[in-house]
Enzyme design. Structure first.
Site, PDB file in Angstrom:
ATOM      1  N   HIS A  31       0.159  -1.480  -5.459  1.00  0.00           N
ATOM      2  CA  HIS A  31       1.532  -1.390  -4.940  1.00  0.00           C
ATOM      3  C   HIS A  31       1.957  -2.728  -4.312  1.00  0.00           C
ATOM      4  O   HIS A  31       3.097  -3.169  -4.465  1.00  0.00           O
ATOM      5  CB  HIS A  31       1.636  -0.305  -3.863  1.00  0.00           C
ATOM      6  CG  HIS A  31       1.359   1.087  -4.343  1.00  0.00           C
ATOM      7  ND1 HIS A  31       0.235   1.787  -3.989  1.00  0.00           N
ATOM      8  CD2 HIS A  31       2.077   1.906  -5.148  1.00  0.00           C
ATOM      9  CE1 HIS A  31       0.260   2.984  -4.545  1.00  0.00           C
ATOM     10  NE2 HIS A  31       1.362   3.088  -5.254  1.00  0.00           N
ATOM     11  N   LYS A  50      -0.139   0.574 -15.211  1.00  0.00           N
ATOM     12  CA  LYS A  50      -1.204   1.595 -15.252  1.00  0.00           C
ATOM     13  C   LYS A  50      -0.633   2.922 -15.746  1.00  0.00           C
ATOM     14  O   LYS A  50      -1.267   3.628 -16.514  1.00  0.00           O
ATOM     15  CB  LYS A  50      -1.814   1.771 -13.870  1.00  0.00           C
ATOM     16  CG  LYS A  50      -2.608   3.039 -13.809  1.00  0.00           C
ATOM     17  CD  LYS A  50      -3.556   3.114 -12.692  1.00  0.00           C
ATOM     18  CE  LYS A  50      -4.253   4.442 -12.726  1.00  0.00           C
ATOM     19  NZ  LYS A  50      -3.336   5.545 -12.365  1.00  0.00           N
ATOM     20  N   SER A  54      -5.829   3.391  -7.922  1.00  0.00           N
ATOM     21  CA  SER A  54      -4.989   4.586  -7.953  1.00  0.00           C
ATOM     22  C   SER A  54      -5.156   5.320  -6.631  1.00  0.00           C
ATOM     23  O   SER A  54      -6.268   5.345  -6.070  1.00  0.00           O
ATOM     24  CB  SER A  54      -5.433   5.502  -9.097  1.00  0.00           C
ATOM     25  OG  SER A  54      -4.935   6.804  -8.906  1.00  0.00           O
ATOM     26  N   SER A  55      -4.079   5.932  -6.175  1.00  0.00           N
ATOM     27  CA  SER A  55      -4.173   6.718  -4.942  1.00  0.00           C
ATOM     28  C   SER A  55      -5.167   7.861  -5.114  1.00  0.00           C
ATOM     29  O   SER A  55      -5.777   8.320  -4.161  1.00  0.00           O
ATOM     30  CB  SER A  55      -2.809   7.286  -4.576  1.00  0.00           C
ATOM     31  OG  SER A  55      -1.918   6.216  -4.357  1.00  0.00           O
ATOM     32  N   MET A 103       4.906   6.650  -4.180  1.00  0.00           N
ATOM     33  CA  MET A 103       4.645   7.909  -3.470  1.00  0.00           C
ATOM     34  C   MET A 103       3.734   7.634  -2.271  1.00  0.00           C
ATOM     35  O   MET A 103       3.108   8.555  -1.738  1.00  0.00           O
ATOM     36  CB  MET A 103       4.015   8.942  -4.416  1.00  0.00           C
ATOM     37  CG  MET A 103       4.964   9.298  -5.571  1.00  0.00           C
ATOM     38  SD  MET A 103       4.685  10.938  -6.253  1.00  0.00           S
ATOM     39  CE  MET A 103       3.019  10.791  -6.822  1.00  0.00           C
ATOM     40  N   GLY A 104       3.647   6.367  -1.851  1.00  0.00           N
ATOM     41  CA  GLY A 104       2.873   6.034  -0.662  1.00  0.00           C
ATOM     42  C   GLY A 104       1.383   5.925  -0.948  1.00  0.00           C
ATOM     43  O   GLY A 104       0.970   5.778  -2.092  1.00  0.00           O
ATOM     44  N   GLY A 130       4.136  -0.129 -12.141  1.00  0.00           N
ATOM     45  CA  GLY A 130       2.818  -0.537 -12.613  1.00  0.00           C
ATOM     46  C   GLY A 130       2.608  -0.152 -14.072  1.00  0.00           C
ATOM     47  O   GLY A 130       3.004   0.931 -14.498  1.00  0.00           O
ATOM     48  N   LEU A 168      -0.433   3.390  -0.130  1.00  0.00           N
ATOM     49  CA  LEU A 168      -0.322   2.107  -0.829  1.00  0.00           C
ATOM     50  C   LEU A 168      -1.660   1.377  -0.931  1.00  0.00           C
ATOM     51  O   LEU A 168      -2.431   1.332   0.029  1.00  0.00           O
ATOM     52  CB  LEU A 168       0.697   1.221  -0.103  1.00  0.00           C
ATOM     53  CG  LEU A 168       2.092   1.846   0.076  1.00  0.00           C
ATOM     54  CD1 LEU A 168       3.020   0.865   0.789  1.00  0.00           C
ATOM     55  CD2 LEU A 168       2.692   2.282  -1.254  1.00  0.00           C
TER      56      LEU A 168
HETATM   57  O1  PAF Z   1       4.409   6.210  -9.979  1.00  0.00           O
HETATM   58  C1  PAF Z   1       4.763   6.824  -8.968  1.00  0.00           C
HETATM   59  O2  PAF Z   1       4.273   6.593  -7.856  1.00  0.00           O
HETATM   60  C2  PAF Z   1       5.808   7.918  -9.105  1.00  0.00           C
HETATM   61  O3  PAF Z   1       5.670   8.604 -10.299  1.00  0.00           O
HETATM   62  C3  PAF Z   1       7.246   7.405  -8.904  1.00  0.00           C
HETATM   63  C4  PAF Z   1       7.632   6.416  -9.989  1.00  0.00           C
HETATM   64  C5  PAF Z   1       7.385   6.754  -7.543  1.00  0.00           C
HETATM   65  C6  PAF Z   1       8.239   8.578  -8.983  1.00  0.00           C
HETATM   66  O4  PAF Z   1       7.982   9.532  -8.007  1.00  0.00           O
END
Ligand code: PAF
Length: 279
Positions: free
Chosen positions: A37, A149, A185-186, A30-31, A147, A33
């Site tokens: 990631h 996590k 974590s974001s 979901m960006g 991940g 990063l």
């Molecule tokens: O873990 C994430 O970032 C999201 O839940 C995912 C797997 C990209 C689905 O939107």
């Protein structure tokens, strides 16, 4: 790195790779990063010839009153990071590209999706399973990396892939932690400087629980102690559970493959973490 915004452009490119016999790895995100990631992308490069990353803040996995609107969107920085580590393709779709307004299908992994995080975030895992299923259909990867996590998310996805005979290998990659032990974590970006001092206690509570279990304390007392430690430190704990890692059922004495799962709020920020181990 190539960047595409439409399913058609994505499919055309991947089709040429597959026709040339290339193996494709996929890292959905979901960006916003971070090092966690980047680790997924680096690991993906070991498993395939081409690595596709998606960035899509998926509205269907956020509940009412959750942070969909405020979720950090950092596309320019994300693109730079992906370019630097050598991702091959970035899929950056809009909500309209991902979801038709008349769509009626939801993928739901019954039971597992209602436990733990699913109990507090009703519908969350249906949103995750549905978007991951759609992304798999779009990318058609040989392998996809997630991940560890988000341990419950990974278990939901593995179950979906198995139940629906999806031809993709799922690989879980170890959590990347800050020096303090806090899992990357974001959502860590929401924490105030004081909360950042407290946040590493979440991981410490997992490590202390594992030690208490190894020393022979019964599971119910371990969970109770962990919850009160977190509460005393200023968290609002949601749950702390000792589970079998294979299906997340409550662990019984004698189970050997275990995962400790925890979720707690610090102020308005909901943090999750886990610890996998064998006995
Ligand atoms: O873990 C994430 O970032 C999201 O839940 C995912 C797997 C990209 C689905 O939107």
């Amino acid at each position: 790195m190539q960047i595409v915004n439409t399913v058609q452009a994505l499919r055309t490119l991947i089709h040429t790779w597959k026709a040339a016999g290339k193996r494709v790895a996929f890292v959905p995100t979901m960006g916003n990063l971070h090092a966690g990631h980047c680790q997924l992308v680096t690991a993906a490069q070991q498993h395939a010839d081409k690595v596709v990353v998606s960035i899509f803040v998926n509205p269907t996995q956020f509940g009412v009153g959750e942070d969909f609107d405020s979720y950090p969107r950092t596309e320019a920085q994300d693109q730079e990071k992906l370019q630097a580590i050598g991702a091959d393709l970035l899929f950056l779709p809009s909500v309209e590209e991902m979801y038709s307004p008349t769509a009626k299908t939801v993928v739901s992994v019954a039971g597992l999706s209602e436990l733990y995080c699913g109990a507090s975030r009703v519908g969350h895992f249906d949103g995750v399973a549905t978007v991951v299923c759609k992304l798999f259909n779009m990318v058609q990867p040989d392998v996809a990396l997630f991940g560890l996590k988000d341990f419950q998310q990974l278990t939901v996805i593995r179950t979906m892939v198995n139940d629906l005979n999806m031809p993709v290998d799922i690989i879980g990659i170890d959590t990347v932690r800050e020096a303090s032990g806090l899992a990357m974590s974001s959502r860590n970006g929401y924490l105030t400087p004081e909360q950042r001092q407290t946040a590493p206690l979440l991981y410490q509570s997992l490590c202390a629980a594992r030690e208490a279990m190894v020393a022979g304390l019964d599971y119910m007392s371990v969970e109770k102690n962990a919850l009160s430690t977190l509460q005393n430190a200023g968290f609002q704990p949601d749950y702390f559970h000792i589970c079998r890692s294979v299906d997340l059922a409550p662990a019984q004495q004698g189970d050997t493959e275990l995962v400790l799962l925890v979720a707690a709020k610090l102020g308005k920020t909901r943090l999750i973490d886990n610890l996998y181990f064998t006995r």
